[in-house]
Design a protein around this motif. Structure first.
Motif, PDB file in Angstrom:
ATOM      1  N   LEU A 202      13.331 -36.743  -9.116  1.00 43.64           N
ATOM      2  CA  LEU A 202      13.472 -37.809  -8.131  1.00 43.64           C
ATOM      3  C   LEU A 202      14.497 -38.847  -8.589  1.00 43.64           C
ATOM      4  N   GLU A 203      14.426 -39.229  -9.848  1.00 45.49           N
ATOM      5  CA  GLU A 203      15.356 -40.227 -10.377  1.00 45.49           C
ATOM      6  C   GLU A 203      16.789 -39.705 -10.352  1.00 45.49           C
ATOM      7  N   PHE A 204      16.984 -38.441 -10.688  1.00 45.22           N
ATOM      8  CA  PHE A 204      18.323 -37.845 -10.654  1.00 45.22           C
ATOM      9  C   PHE A 204      18.874 -37.881  -9.226  1.00 45.22           C
ATOM     10  N   ILE A 205      18.050 -37.480  -8.271  1.00 47.46           N
ATOM     11  CA  ILE A 205      18.483 -37.456  -6.868  1.00 47.46           C
ATOM     12  C   ILE A 205      18.832 -38.868  -6.400  1.00 47.46           C
ATOM     13  N   ARG A 206      17.971 -39.836  -6.694  1.00 49.34           N
ATOM     14  CA  ARG A 206      18.235 -41.211  -6.286  1.00 49.34           C
ATOM     15  C   ARG A 206      19.538 -41.725  -6.900  1.00 49.34           C
ATOM     16  N   ASN A 207      19.755 -41.472  -8.177  1.00 47.32           N
ATOM     17  CA  ASN A 207      20.964 -41.952  -8.837  1.00 47.32           C
ATOM     18  C   ASN A 207      22.217 -41.299  -8.267  1.00 47.32           C
ATOM     19  N   GLU A 208      22.141 -40.013  -7.981  1.00 46.71           N
ATOM     20  CA  GLU A 208      23.300 -39.314  -7.413  1.00 46.71           C
ATOM     21  C   GLU A 208      23.616 -39.807  -6.004  1.00 46.71           C
ATOM     22  N   LEU A 209      22.585 -40.041  -5.215  1.00 42.32           N
ATOM     23  CA  LEU A 209      22.813 -40.575  -3.868  1.00 42.32           C
ATOM     24  C   LEU A 209      23.452 -41.965  -3.944  1.00 42.32           C
ATOM     25  N   SER A 210      22.965 -42.785  -4.858  1.00 41.66           N
ATOM     26  CA  SER A 210      23.539 -44.122  -5.017  1.00 41.66           C
ATOM     27  C   SER A 210      24.991 -44.030  -5.461  1.00 41.66           C
ATOM     28  N   ARG A 211      25.271 -43.132  -6.386  1.00 41.44           N
ATOM     29  CA  ARG A 211      26.640 -42.970  -6.880  1.00 41.44           C
ATOM     30  C   ARG A 211      27.590 -42.541  -5.771  1.00 41.44           C
ATOM     31  N   LYS A 212      27.070 -41.743  -4.840  1.00 36.61           N
ATOM     32  CA  LYS A 212      27.892 -41.245  -3.739  1.00 36.61           C
ATOM     33  C   LYS A 212      27.826 -42.149  -2.505  1.00 36.61           C
ATOM     34  N   ASN A 213      27.136 -43.287  -2.628  1.00 35.94           N
ATOM     35  CA  ASN A 213      26.977 -44.239  -1.511  1.00 35.94           C
ATOM     36  C   ASN A 213      26.350 -43.583  -0.283  1.00 35.94           C
ATOM     37  N   ILE A 214      25.315 -42.768  -0.518  1.00 31.71           N
ATOM     38  CA  ILE A 214      24.590 -42.092   0.553  1.00 31.71           C
ATOM     39  C   ILE A 214      23.237 -42.769   0.737  1.00 31.71           C
ATOM     40  N   ASP A 215      23.012 -43.295   1.928  1.00 33.55           N
ATOM     41  CA  ASP A 215      21.741 -43.950   2.237  1.00 33.55           C
ATOM     42  C   ASP A 215      20.766 -42.939   2.829  1.00 33.55           C
TER      43      ASP A 215
ATOM     44  N   ALA B   9      14.138 -35.573   7.675  1.00 31.53           N
ATOM     45  CA  ALA B   9      13.987 -34.133   7.474  1.00 31.53           C
ATOM     46  C   ALA B   9      12.984 -33.843   6.367  1.00 31.53           C
ATOM     47  N   ASP B  10      12.068 -32.946   6.650  1.00 40.02           N
ATOM     48  CA  ASP B  10      11.135 -32.447   5.637  1.00 40.02           C
ATOM     49  C   ASP B  10      11.849 -31.336   4.879  1.00 40.02           C
ATOM     50  N   ILE B  11      12.141 -31.599   3.597  1.00 35.12           N
ATOM     51  CA  ILE B  11      12.874 -30.584   2.818  1.00 35.12           C
ATOM     52  C   ILE B  11      12.012 -30.014   1.688  1.00 35.12           C
ATOM     53  N   GLU B  12      10.687 -30.162   1.792  1.00 33.28           N
ATOM     54  CA  GLU B  12       9.760 -29.627   0.792  1.00 33.28           C
ATOM     55  C   GLU B  12      10.182 -30.053  -0.616  1.00 33.28           C
ATOM     56  N   ARG B  13      10.577 -29.111  -1.497  1.00 31.79           N
ATOM     57  CA  ARG B  13      11.016 -29.486  -2.850  1.00 31.79           C
ATOM     58  C   ARG B  13      12.542 -29.549  -2.959  1.00 31.79           C
ATOM     59  N   GLY B  14      13.237 -29.376  -1.849  1.00 29.60           N
ATOM     60  CA  GLY B  14      14.692 -29.467  -1.887  1.00 29.60           C
ATOM     61  C   GLY B  14      15.404 -28.151  -1.695  1.00 29.60           C
ATOM     62  N   TYR B  15      14.640 -27.050  -1.618  1.00 27.31           N
ATOM     63  CA  TYR B  15      15.195 -25.709  -1.384  1.00 27.31           C
ATOM     64  C   TYR B  15      16.158 -25.267  -2.481  1.00 27.31           C
ATOM     65  N   SER B  16      15.879 -25.714  -3.695  1.00 25.52           N
ATOM     66  CA  SER B  16      16.608 -25.228  -4.868  1.00 25.52           C
ATOM     67  C   SER B  16      15.931 -25.788  -6.113  1.00 25.52           C
ATOM     68  N   ALA B  17      15.933 -24.992  -7.180  1.00 29.31           N
ATOM     69  CA  ALA B  17      15.441 -25.480  -8.467  1.00 29.31           C
ATOM     70  C   ALA B  17      16.524 -26.271  -9.187  1.00 29.31           C
ATOM     71  N   ASP B  18      17.744 -26.197  -8.693  1.00 28.84           N
ATOM     72  CA  ASP B  18      18.890 -26.882  -9.281  1.00 28.84           C
ATOM     73  C   ASP B  18      19.048 -28.249  -8.613  1.00 28.84           C
ATOM     74  N   GLN B  19      18.876 -29.315  -9.383  1.00 29.96           N
ATOM     75  CA  GLN B  19      18.941 -30.662  -8.817  1.00 29.96           C
ATOM     76  C   GLN B  19      20.296 -30.958  -8.187  1.00 29.96           C
ATOM     77  N   VAL B  20      21.351 -30.438  -8.781  1.00 30.72           N
ATOM     78  CA  VAL B  20      22.696 -30.652  -8.231  1.00 30.72           C
ATOM     79  C   VAL B  20      22.799 -30.026  -6.842  1.00 30.72           C
ATOM     80  N   GLN B  21      22.206 -28.833  -6.682  1.00 30.91           N
ATOM     81  CA  GLN B  21      22.227 -28.174  -5.385  1.00 30.91           C
ATOM     82  C   GLN B  21      21.388 -28.928  -4.367  1.00 30.91           C
TER      83      GLN B  21
END
Length: 254
Positions: free
Chosen positions: A131-144, A80-92
């Motif tokens: 990018l690092e925050f997103i990668r770390n959160e995905l890893s923490r949640k076991n999301i590939d 999926a192309d999500i541009e910048r993530g559709y939020s300025a909030d990294q958690v979102q």
């Protein structure tokens, strides 16, 4: 092999992965039935079908609705192309990625430019922290999810664009990206410099002047995206068909 593992392996072949970009279920089916082995969504094409300009003018919920419909009807890996993530909030942004993962999406594009009154590059340190925050959160949640990080140095034709690309690529690689996307690069010499400067698979975009797939393979490219080109070509075909109907006053040529 699950879809994520399959998608990742498609970036390690000798021949580049040809990624077909869909904007609805019908286009996704055509791509799949034509032998395309992985499909990505085109954010610009989806936005245009719903009457929006590109650049996150469409809401994430509207985008998600289309991606979810596509995901139900394809058997090949879907990104999926999500541009910048559709939020300025990294958690979102991470919450958006969780929703995409839950419907079977195995990859995303994440870009380093910001659209306001005009499109500009995001400061490199800001993009890499995100990018690092997103990668770390995905890893923490076991999301590939395969993160294809897009740098818009060539799209924006910034000064010293090759040097800026090489600088950004190294930082993006260190921040946890799985691939590097450099849209609008087409010079083979420059492409070779880019691919030689990273261990990550490099992605280029369909455009006028892009070398042949064989030449791109020889230059080290691992992924070629159609982007919005197939969508624009389909619209041009429709325009020609409707023009003939109006001109001839007949449906004989349908």
């Amino acid at each position: 092999m699950n879809q994520y593992a399959l998608f990742k392996s498609l970036h390690k072949q000798d021949a580049p992965l040809l990624l077909g970009n869909a904007w609805n279920v019908s286009s996704a089916r055509v791509l799949q039935d034509s032998g395309i082995t992985a499909i990505g969504t085109s954010s610009s094409a989806i936005a245009d079908t719903l009457g929006y300009e590109d650049g996150e003018q469409i809401s994430f919920d509207e985008l998600f609705f289309v991606i979810e419909k596509i995901s139900r009807h394809v058997r090949v890996p879907l990104s999926a192309d999500i541009e910048r993530g559709y939020s300025a909030d990294q958690v979102q942004v991470v919450k958006h990625l969780e929703r995409l993962h839950d419907i079977g999406v195995v990859g995303i594009n994440l870009e380093d430019s910001v659209v306001g009154d005009s499109r500009v590059l995001e400061p490199l340190d800001v993009f890499c922290r995100r990018l690092e925050f997103i990668r770390n959160e995905l890893s923490r949640k076991n999301i590939d999810l395969f993160i294809n990080a897009r740098t818009d140095t060539y799209l924006l034709n910034v000064p010293n664009r090759l040097q800026e690309t090489l600088l950004r690529m190294k930082a993006i690689e260190n921040a946890g990206a799985d691939g590097i996307f450099v849209p609008f690069i087409y010079n083979l010499t420059e492409i070779r410099e880019v691919t030689a400067a990273t261990t990550l698979p490099v992605n280029v975009l369909s455009m006028q002047g892009l070398p042949s797939f064989d030449a791109l393979q020889g230059a080290g490219v691992k992924r070629i995206s159609m982007g919005g080109s197939a969508y624009r070509a389909a619209n041009n075909c429709l325009k020609n068909v409707i023009g003939k109907i109006v001109e001839q006053g007949s449906f004989a040529n349908l």
